[in-house]
Design a protein around this motif. Structure first.
Motif, PDB file in Angstrom:
ATOM      1  N   GLU A   1      83.263  36.478  83.396  1.00 23.36           N
ATOM      2  CA  GLU A   1      83.028  36.570  84.844  1.00 23.36           C
ATOM      3  C   GLU A   1      81.550  36.348  85.180  1.00 23.36           C
ATOM      4  O   GLU A   1      81.213  35.599  86.095  1.00 23.36           O
ATOM      5  CB  GLU A   1      83.447  37.959  85.369  1.00 23.36           C
TER       6      GLU A   1
ATOM      7  N   MET B   1      80.447  32.760  84.647  1.00 22.32           N
ATOM      8  CA  MET B   1      80.911  31.862  85.713  1.00 22.32           C
ATOM      9  C   MET B   1      80.112  32.068  87.003  1.00 22.32           C
ATOM     10  O   MET B   1      79.859  31.115  87.744  1.00 22.32           O
ATOM     11  CB  MET B   1      82.407  32.081  85.961  1.00 22.32           C
TER      12      MET B   1
ATOM     13  N   GLU C   1      76.836  30.282  86.624  1.00 23.75           N
ATOM     14  CA  GLU C   1      77.046  28.838  86.807  1.00 23.75           C
ATOM     15  C   GLU C   1      77.212  28.511  88.287  1.00 23.75           C
ATOM     16  O   GLU C   1      76.752  27.460  88.754  1.00 23.75           O
ATOM     17  CB  GLU C   1      78.284  28.390  86.015  1.00 23.75           C
ATOM     18  N   ALA C   2      77.852  29.414  89.014  1.00 21.88           N
ATOM     19  CA  ALA C   2      78.078  29.176  90.449  1.00 21.88           C
ATOM     20  C   ALA C   2      76.759  29.192  91.225  1.00 21.88           C
ATOM     21  O   ALA C   2      76.555  28.379  92.140  1.00 21.88           O
ATOM     22  CB  ALA C   2      79.039  30.228  90.996  1.00 21.88           C
TER      23      ALA C   2
ATOM     24  N   ARG D   1      88.843  36.753  85.400  1.00 25.49           N
ATOM     25  CA  ARG D   1      88.892  35.595  84.492  1.00 25.49           C
ATOM     26  C   ARG D   1      90.283  34.965  84.411  1.00 25.49           C
ATOM     27  O   ARG D   1      90.394  33.775  84.177  1.00 25.49           O
ATOM     28  CB  ARG D   1      88.391  36.004  83.096  1.00 25.49           C
TER      29      ARG D   1
ATOM     30  N   ILE E   1      91.531  32.454  88.101  1.00 24.02           N
ATOM     31  CA  ILE E   1      90.947  31.249  88.710  1.00 24.02           C
ATOM     32  C   ILE E   1      91.905  30.076  88.556  1.00 24.02           C
ATOM     33  O   ILE E   1      92.332  29.476  89.546  1.00 24.02           O
ATOM     34  CB  ILE E   1      89.578  30.942  88.072  1.00 24.02           C
ATOM     35  N   GLU E   2      92.285  29.792  87.316  1.00 24.25           N
ATOM     36  CA  GLU E   2      93.260  28.707  87.108  1.00 24.25           C
ATOM     37  C   GLU E   2      94.594  29.076  87.732  1.00 24.25           C
ATOM     38  O   GLU E   2      95.290  28.227  88.300  1.00 24.25           O
ATOM     39  CB  GLU E   2      93.443  28.441  85.611  1.00 24.25           C
TER      40      GLU E   2
ATOM     41  N   GLY F   1      93.987  28.701  91.520  1.00 29.48           N
ATOM     42  CA  GLY F   1      93.306  27.494  91.987  1.00 29.48           C
ATOM     43  C   GLY F   1      92.139  27.792  92.909  1.00 29.48           C
ATOM     44  O   GLY F   1      91.596  26.889  93.549  1.00 29.48           O
ATOM     45  N   VAL F   2      91.736  29.074  92.980  1.00 31.67           N
ATOM     46  CA  VAL F   2      90.627  29.467  93.857  1.00 31.67           C
ATOM     47  C   VAL F   2      89.403  29.745  92.984  1.00 31.67           C
ATOM     48  O   VAL F   2      89.482  30.505  92.020  1.00 31.67           O
ATOM     49  CB  VAL F   2      90.993  30.721  94.675  1.00 31.67           C
ATOM     50  N   ASN F   3      88.294  29.129  93.338  1.00 33.63           N
ATOM     51  CA  ASN F   3      87.066  29.297  92.560  1.00 33.63           C
ATOM     52  C   ASN F   3      86.392  30.619  92.971  1.00 33.63           C
ATOM     53  O   ASN F   3      85.439  30.636  93.760  1.00 33.63           O
ATOM     54  CB  ASN F   3      86.141  28.099  92.780  1.00 33.63           C
TER      55      ASN F   3
ATOM     56  N   PRO G   1      84.443  32.848  91.384  1.00 32.66           N
ATOM     57  CA  PRO G   1      83.000  33.056  91.156  1.00 32.66           C
ATOM     58  C   PRO G   1      82.131  32.294  92.150  1.00 32.66           C
ATOM     59  O   PRO G   1      81.083  32.803  92.582  1.00 32.66           O
ATOM     60  CB  PRO G   1      82.774  32.571  89.719  1.00 32.66           C
ATOM     61  N   GLN G   2      82.575  31.088  92.541  1.00 31.22           N
ATOM     62  CA  GLN G   2      81.771  30.348  93.522  1.00 31.22           C
ATOM     63  C   GLN G   2      81.788  31.055  94.875  1.00 31.22           C
ATOM     64  O   GLN G   2      80.768  31.122  95.563  1.00 31.22           O
ATOM     65  CB  GLN G   2      82.306  28.912  93.664  1.00 31.22           C
TER      66      GLN G   2
END
Lengths: 282, 58
Positions: free
Chosen positions: A17, A20, A23-24, A259, A262-263, A266-268, A270-271
């Motif tokens: 988490e 990610m 990265e966001a 974690r 997300i997949e 389909g919602v990002n 962490p972003q």
């Protein structure tokens, strides 16, 4: 730029988490400082902080709880706030906040002695769930099916438990067939939800629960957003039971783990968290 | 670019670090399955991850 708000991420160990989320922030070109709670020395005589906003991602509740208080007292906006962490870190306080706000919850009783706890259990009727007020990842939850089990567990709690086990939190057992909903609220809005299904009555994905997408709907949004408001949560994950007559809120988590979601959704997530922190920092 | 590697402090296997490794990141040793923490990137160094504490997690 010197006037760029300074964002801190309070954390220690980096789980998927946190990685990610880093990265966001980088994806938006936003600098941030990592604040490692293992290296922190909080000086109570220091009244200023270099940060304008701190995202809390501690793995330890106790460290998050105290550190958020420290920074909030110094005028730092934190996601979430000390107030939210304090409520969500304690299942009793969470249930009380939800109840006060009129958010539907399972029936909960609180008692302080073995005798009154047994009476509370029998008032609710078997099975019931006994939970430690402070606890995580479903640890030390007990589903109590009959009086023999109730007496044994209450005695074990008294003899073997630390002092906080002497506050008995008794919850009506909601039979949902080993299934519940985990809903994610960011900035007051429901953004995603998963269905968790387990062969065991404890559905935490940390305990082997399997995740699938749960289609959002207005009723779920209403109750989850009301729950987030009840604890004044910015970024919270909400555990929900679904019954034929509607939803019930079970718990609200303030350092949410996502974690597996997300997949699945389909919602990002962490972003969305990073974008929310950037939004409140400006 | 090949991933960085570091030695597992328990079984001495060479462990591939993930992409964009972070200091503090938790990974599993592919050989012995032990949970490890990346404690340094220069040079890449692993240590046994801290034991789970009572107040960990949500």
């Amino acid at each position: 730029m010197s006037n760029t708000p300074k964002i801190g991420v309070l954390c220690s160990l980096i789980r998927p988490e946190e990685k990610m989320i880093f990265e966001a922030f980088r994806a938006r070109g936003i600098d941030f400082d990592r604040i490692d709670d293992r290296e922190l020395i909080l000086d109570l005589h220091q009244s200023e902080s270099p940060y304008s906003v701190i995202l809390e991602r501690c793995i330890n509740h106790s460290r998050a709880h105290h550190t958020l208080k420290y920074f909030n007292d110094r005028g730092v906006r934190t996601v979430n706030s000390y107030h939210t962490a304090n409520i969500c870190g304690d299942k009793l306080l969470t249930s009380m906040a939800l109840s006060k706000a009129g958010v539907p919850i399972p029936r909960n009783l609180i008692a302080y002695t073995e005798e009154s706890a047994l009476e509370a259990i029998e008032q609710l009727g078997y099975p019931v769930v006994l939970k430690p007020a402070v606890g995580s990842w479903g640890r030390l939850l007990a589903k109590v099916n009959d009086r023999d089990a109730a007496e044994a567990i209450l005695e074990h709690k008294k003899v073997l438990g630390s002092y906080h086990h002497s506050t008995y939190y008794v919850q009506e057992y909601i039979n949902t067939g080993g299934r519940d909903i985990r809903a994610f609220v960011i900035g007051g809005k429901l953004v995603a939800a998963i269905n968790r299904k387990a062969d065991h009555w404890i559905t935490n994905t940390a305990r082997g629960g399997r995740a699938s997408n749960y289609e959002l709907n207005q009723n779920l949004a209403n109750i989850c957003e009301a729950a987030a408001r009840a604890v004044e949560g910015d970024v919270v994950a909400i555990d929900v039971f679904e019954r034929p007559d509607g939803y019930l809120i079970n718990e609200v988590n303030y350092t949410m783990e996502f974690r597996n979601s997300i997949e699945t959704t389909g919602v990002n997530i962490p972003q969305l968290i990073a974008d929310y922190v950037i939004e409140v920092s400006s | 670019m090949a991933n960085l590697q570091a030695q597992c402090p328990l079984c001495a296997a060479n462990v591939n670090l993930p992409d964009a490794p972070e200091v503090g990141e938790l990974i599993d040793c592919e050989e012995c399955g032990e949970e490890l923490e990346i404690v340094s990137l220069e040079p890449p160094t692993l240590a046994k991850a801290p034991e789970e504490e009572e107040d960990w997690g949500e």
